[in-house]
Design an enzyme around this catalytic site. Sequence first.
Site, PDB file in Angstrom:
ATOM      1  N   ARG A  93      24.492 -19.753  85.661  1.00 30.39           N
ATOM      2  CA  ARG A  93      25.751 -20.269  86.218  1.00 30.39           C
ATOM      3  C   ARG A  93      25.555 -20.756  87.654  1.00 30.39           C
ATOM      4  O   ARG A  93      26.201 -21.718  88.070  1.00 30.39           O
ATOM      5  CB  ARG A  93      26.857 -19.217  86.142  1.00 30.39           C
ATOM      6  CG  ARG A  93      28.225 -19.739  86.556  1.00 30.39           C
ATOM      7  CD  ARG A  93      29.338 -18.747  86.280  1.00 30.39           C
ATOM      8  NE  ARG A  93      29.778 -18.758  84.899  1.00 30.39           N
ATOM      9  CZ  ARG A  93      30.800 -19.491  84.442  1.00 30.39           C
ATOM     10  NH1 ARG A  93      31.456 -20.294  85.264  1.00 30.39           N
ATOM     11  NH2 ARG A  93      31.155 -19.437  83.187  1.00 30.39           N
TER      12      ARG A  93
ATOM     13  N   GLU B 297      38.443 -16.370  89.001  1.00 29.65           N
ATOM     14  CA  GLU B 297      37.258 -16.506  89.840  1.00 29.65           C
ATOM     15  C   GLU B 297      37.287 -17.698  90.796  1.00 29.65           C
ATOM     16  O   GLU B 297      36.842 -17.572  91.948  1.00 29.65           O
ATOM     17  CB  GLU B 297      36.015 -16.612  88.951  1.00 29.65           C
ATOM     18  CG  GLU B 297      35.702 -15.340  88.198  1.00 29.65           C
ATOM     19  CD  GLU B 297      34.587 -15.546  87.187  1.00 29.65           C
ATOM     20  OE1 GLU B 297      33.527 -14.936  87.355  1.00 29.65           O
ATOM     21  OE2 GLU B 297      34.775 -16.343  86.243  1.00 29.65           O
TER      22      GLU B 297
END
Length: 769
Positions: free
Chosen positions: A313, A716
């Site tokens: 990621r 997030e």
Amino acid sequence: MSNQHMGKAVPHDSAAKHVTGQAIYIDDIVLPAGHLHGYVSMSPKAHAQITSMDLSAVRTSPGVAAVISATDVPGAIDIGPVLPGDPVLADGWVEYAGQALFAVAAGTESEARAAAKRADITYDDLDAILDIETARAQGSYIVEPYAITVGDAQAALAKSANQLSGKLAIGGQDHFYLEGQVAVAMPGEDGDMLIYSSTQHPSELQHLVAKVLGKSSKDVTVEVRRMGGAFGGKETQAAPVACQAALLATATGRVVKVRLDRDDDMMATGKRHPFHVNWRVGFDADGVLDAAAFDYLADCGYSPDLSLAILDRALFHADNGYFLKNALIRGFACKTNKVSMTAFRGFGGPQGMLGIEAVIDDIARHLGIDRLDVTKRNLYGRDGTRDATPYGQRVEDNILPELIDQLEASSDYRQRRTEITAFNASHSHLKRGLALTPLKFGISFTATFLNQAGALVHVYNDGSIQLNHGGTEMGQGLNTKVAQVVADEFGVPLDAIKITATHTGKVPNTSATAASSGTDLNGMAARDAAQTIKARLAAFAAEQLGADGENLSYADGNVLIGEKTLTFAGFVRQAYMHRISLSASGFYATPKITYDPATRQGRPFFYYAYGAAVSEVVVDALTGEHRVLRADILHDAGRSLNPALDLGQIEGGYIQGLGWLTTEELWWDGEGNLKTHAPSTYKIPAAGDLPADFRVAFFQGENREDNIGRSKAVGEPPLMLASSAFFAIRDAVASVAGNRLNPSLDTPATPEKVLMAIEDIKQRRDTEQ
């Protein structure tokens, strides 16, 4: 479906209980007489072979009911969540200071602690790797380094009119959840085990407890009503405590609670991954990138845990919102003798974004251009131009240009830039800085199979509804949002719905509540369950009431059937009397996502969430102390399901990110011992650290993908809005040298580091003169 609740600022279902102390957490559960308290003894060594472990004195200590070590585990010792490498108790050697050695169960926690101190353990010390650069030099990796590539970065770099290189050290972060790691294990008949755990991942924990007990998943049940915060720190890190409690409960046949205190929790559990980012870029006279080469080196700690997905990621977000025509993005998963680093809000994405934001910052200062102009010139394009990411996904929903333009205007960015330049010219000791940073954050688990969810809805014959789903509540308001979805499906008030604890016996095989996907997945699964029940009710209405079943309308606690109106309770009562099932499970699997790990190409994300922030800071050039004076945030939540909850996530994300980037410093000594393991030495943001002027607004729009209510995930992404504060600090430091030189400043930008950066840039300025 009526929209009585979705889109409304509905309070968190447990808000009143939170502030009055009535919310029940694991440690509040009333346990039966005779229950025991567990304590886990931890290694003082970062890397050593255990040459002997004599626990006889521990076993004979007052109050002790059981002592277990690796040799007493009836099932598997390794509880690695993806790859092996995480023993539930040390088996022959230790690989970080804080690793679990053995566990004690006693009548009180103090008795268990006192007994553990009587252990006689000897070690042979081994060389320890304690930092990223040593790991790289020795080739110490979890897996071999790998890369994502697009175009030909090296050839394009060679042709670029301008080149820059740089590096950035990015610190880790402790989760510092208010409720620490805790679990209660209750043994049942036939070897069954009920676990109450503060976990984001009940199904994985169920599997791992069964694994160490030598059982199967059917023999273990996990229940979670709520957590007192998690932030990723209870995705995998809750498992060791639960497994240790279960092992002690099996050994004694009694209920056992294991609860880590703050110091032990911080020493034993994983953190956000520290990173080193090295980069070299080429660009034209306007600051537009021609080529970029990045090395992302992650400190993974001693075991894989989730580090490979986190590094993935990070690399996926090395572009942030910028088009990279030619890029080489390499990832290095460094193995060190520290606690295994783990999931943390953003899951590697924030570290990925920081690298390229440092690039944009340095290019702007090198060319003497405002960083906002360099930002805008490098953004992804629209309408099929400049829209391909390095990993092959098309950015089809790019709203960043419009969003940034709106924020630039609403924040008075240009006027404030002029005012700050004048302020700095007339002040020698106080310096102000300003920065606008964007974000583009991919939403979905990068492990495709995890993008699924289940739910269970019961409609009782009095019209009340019980809701269960596979997500977990950690304060973010997931349960409230899913209840809003179900309430609107049935057209009933929210108080008609009972939210129940996440329970592996109700919804099996769940994914972690993580990757910002909790509402996306579980909201859709709950809607699917509700619509299954509604389909049965429509068929009943058509058959028994002579109504057009396709045109039933649910609203205001009533059901409109043609020209007839029945109360919802009356209608479902009639259905029950006609033997219509009023219970259904629901399921959802995220569409459109596909990714090939072998080629590192595909579409790992269902959609992107966007945002931008402007932060203004003031820095004391004599001490390095700094403060955020004002923050302006414009965030993309799609069509928000609950603006009140989403606003809290945006504000909280910014503040948590601010702590990570400015005050929260993790420090290990030369022996590998974490010395910042309490609030006395580890500084999280307090109320006084909030910007004096804090402005947050939602970007008006909706998710172009068919997500629940056309909303977007908001857990997030907002954390990275705080990067604007870090680069505002850099801006203030650079002003000491007339904004001509790029500061050498790593994160967290503590006053000490800021002061050192100021002294460094002064020396370079004076050398040039």
